[in-house]
Write a protein that holds these residues in place. Structure first.
Motif, short mmCIF file in Angstrom:
data_model
loop_
_atom_site.label_atom_id
_atom_site.label_comp_id
_atom_site.label_asym_id
_atom_site.label_seq_id
_atom_site.Cartn_x
_atom_site.Cartn_y
_atom_site.Cartn_z
N GLN A 128 -6.40 8.91 9.36
CA GLN A 128 -5.42 8.97 8.27
C GLN A 128 -5.95 8.37 6.95
OE1 GLN A 128 -2.37 10.48 8.47
NE2 GLN A 128 -3.18 11.18 10.42
N VAL A 129 -7.19 7.89 6.96
CA VAL A 129 -7.75 7.27 5.74
C VAL A 129 -7.72 8.24 4.57
CG1 VAL A 129 -9.85 6.31 4.71
CG2 VAL A 129 -9.14 5.59 7.00
N SER A 130 -7.94 9.51 4.84
CA SER A 130 -7.98 10.51 3.77
C SER A 130 -6.64 10.69 3.06
CB SER A 130 -8.46 11.86 4.32
OG SER A 130 -7.55 12.33 5.30
N THR A 131 -5.55 10.16 3.63
CA THR A 131 -4.23 10.28 2.99
C THR A 131 -4.02 9.22 1.90
OG1 THR A 131 -3.09 8.84 4.59
CG2 THR A 131 -3.24 11.20 5.13
N ILE A 132 -4.89 8.24 1.82
CA ILE A 132 -4.75 7.17 0.81
C ILE A 132 -5.12 7.73 -0.56
CG2 ILE A 132 -5.53 4.89 0.07
CD1 ILE A 132 -6.23 4.32 3.04
N THR B 145 -0.60 5.54 -3.59
CA THR B 145 -0.18 5.03 -2.29
C THR B 145 0.25 3.57 -2.42
OG1 THR B 145 -1.76 6.52 -1.21
CG2 THR B 145 -0.85 4.75 0.14
N THR B 146 1.40 3.24 -1.84
CA THR B 146 1.92 1.88 -1.94
C THR B 146 1.63 1.09 -0.67
OG1 THR B 146 4.08 2.42 -0.98
CG2 THR B 146 3.83 2.71 -3.38
N GLN B 147 1.88 -0.19 -0.78
CA GLN B 147 1.73 -1.09 0.37
C GLN B 147 2.65 -0.65 1.51
OE1 GLN B 147 2.04 -5.06 -1.18
NE2 GLN B 147 1.02 -5.95 0.56
N ASN B 148 3.87 -0.23 1.17
CA ASN B 148 4.80 0.25 2.19
C ASN B 148 4.28 1.52 2.87
OD1 ASN B 148 6.63 -1.82 1.80
ND2 ASN B 148 7.82 -0.69 0.27
N ASP B 149 3.65 2.41 2.10
CA ASP B 149 3.06 3.63 2.67
C ASP B 149 1.95 3.25 3.66
OD1 ASP B 149 4.67 5.22 0.98
OD2 ASP B 149 3.10 5.32 -0.57
N ILE B 150 1.11 2.31 3.24
CA ILE B 150 0.00 1.88 4.10
C ILE B 150 0.54 1.28 5.39
CG2 ILE B 150 -1.92 0.23 4.33
CD1 ILE B 150 -2.57 2.64 2.52
N TYR B 151 1.56 0.45 5.27
CA TYR B 151 2.16 -0.18 6.46
C TYR B 151 2.74 0.89 7.39
CZ TYR B 151 4.81 -3.30 9.43
OH TYR B 151 5.31 -3.97 10.53
N ALA B 152 3.42 1.88 6.82
CA ALA B 152 4.02 2.95 7.62
C ALA B 152 2.95 3.78 8.34
CB ALA B 152 4.88 3.84 6.74
N ARG C 47 -0.71 -5.83 -8.51
CA ARG C 47 0.48 -6.70 -8.46
C ARG C 47 1.75 -5.94 -8.09
NH1 ARG C 47 -0.85 -11.71 -10.81
NH2 ARG C 47 -2.73 -11.59 -12.08
N ARG C 48 1.76 -4.63 -8.33
CA ARG C 48 2.93 -3.82 -8.00
C ARG C 48 2.90 -3.35 -6.54
NH1 ARG C 48 2.57 1.07 -10.93
NH2 ARG C 48 0.34 0.71 -10.81
N GLY C 49 1.80 -3.62 -5.83
CA GLY C 49 1.68 -3.17 -4.45
C GLY C 49 1.17 -1.76 -4.31
N VAL C 50 0.43 -1.29 -5.32
CA VAL C 50 -0.15 0.06 -5.30
C VAL C 50 -1.65 -0.07 -5.06
CG1 VAL C 50 -0.53 2.16 -6.68
CG2 VAL C 50 1.63 0.92 -6.87
N VAL C 51 -2.21 0.85 -4.27
CA VAL C 51 -3.64 0.81 -3.95
C VAL C 51 -4.48 0.99 -5.20
CG1 VAL C 51 -5.49 1.99 -2.68
CG2 VAL C 51 -3.24 1.71 -1.61
N VAL C 52 -5.42 0.06 -5.41
CA VAL C 52 -6.37 0.19 -6.53
C VAL C 52 -7.76 0.56 -6.03
CG1 VAL C 52 -5.13 -1.31 -8.12
CG2 VAL C 52 -6.83 -2.29 -6.62
N SER C 53 -8.05 0.24 -4.78
CA SER C 53 -9.32 0.65 -4.19
C SER C 53 -9.26 0.46 -2.68
CB SER C 53 -10.50 -0.14 -4.77
OG SER C 53 -10.43 -1.49 -4.37
N TYR C 54 -10.16 1.14 -2.00
CA TYR C 54 -10.29 0.95 -0.56
C TYR C 54 -11.70 1.34 -0.15
CZ TYR C 54 -9.74 6.01 0.18
OH TYR C 54 -9.90 7.37 0.15
N ILE C 55 -12.11 0.83 0.98
CA ILE C 55 -13.41 1.18 1.55
C ILE C 55 -13.24 1.32 3.05
CG2 ILE C 55 -14.17 -1.22 1.72
CD1 ILE C 55 -17.03 -0.14 1.09
#
Length: 117
Positions: free
Chosen positions: A44-48, A53-60, A101-109
Motif C-alpha cells: 500500500q506504500v504506493s497510495t501515499i 495523505t493525512t496522518q489519519n489516512d496513514i493510520y487507517a 504540523r497539520r498532519g499531512v505527509v511531507v516525505s516518506y521513504i
C-alpha cells in the motif's frame, strides 16, 4: 555437622550471574531467528501522496506505527518488519513517514530487502 563447600561464594555468584544471562542468547541460538517490529501492508506504500495523505489516512491504511519520533521538528512514524535468521535468508522492510504540523505527509521513504518480481 559441618558441610563442605566445593565452591567458594565468589564462584557460586559467578555461576548464578552467568546462568541468569544465558537463557536469552541460548534461546535465540536454538530458535535461530530474531524478529523486530511488526508486519504492515507494504503493497500500500504506493497510495501515499505527498501533500495530500493525512496522518489519519496513514493510520487507517497501515495501523499503529512501530515507532514514533521527531525529526527537524516534524513528527515521524516508522513501520518496520525485520526478520533475521541463522539458518535462512533474513528480510527487512521499513517505511518512515514525516508529517507537517497539520498532519499531512511531507516525505516518506520505503526500503526492502525483498526483490521485486
Amino acid at each position: 555437622m559441618k558441610v563442605l563447600y566445593l565452591f567458594s561464594d565468589a564462584v557460586i555468584g559467578f555461576i548464578r550471574k552467568t546462568a541468569a544471562g544465558l537463557p536469552i542468547p541460548v534461546f535465540l541460538f536454538l530458535a535461530g531467528c530474531v524478529t523486530a517490529g511488526h508486519e504492515f501492508p507494504a503493497g500500500q506504500v504506493s497510495t501515499i501522496r505527498i501533500g495530500e495523505t493525512t496522518q489519519n489516512d496513514i493510520y487507517a491504511t497501515f495501523g499503529s506505527p512501530w515507532r514514533t519520533g521527531i525529526e527537524n521538528g516534524m513528527k515521524t512514524w516508522t513501520y518496520g518488519d525485520y526478520r533475521y535468521s541463522l539458518f535462512a535468508e533474513g528480510s527487512a522492510e521499513d517505511l518512515v513517514i514525516k508529517f507537517d504540523r497539520r498532519g499531512v505527509v511531507v516525505s516518506y521513504i520505503f526500503n526492502s530487502t525483498k526483490r521485486s518480481k
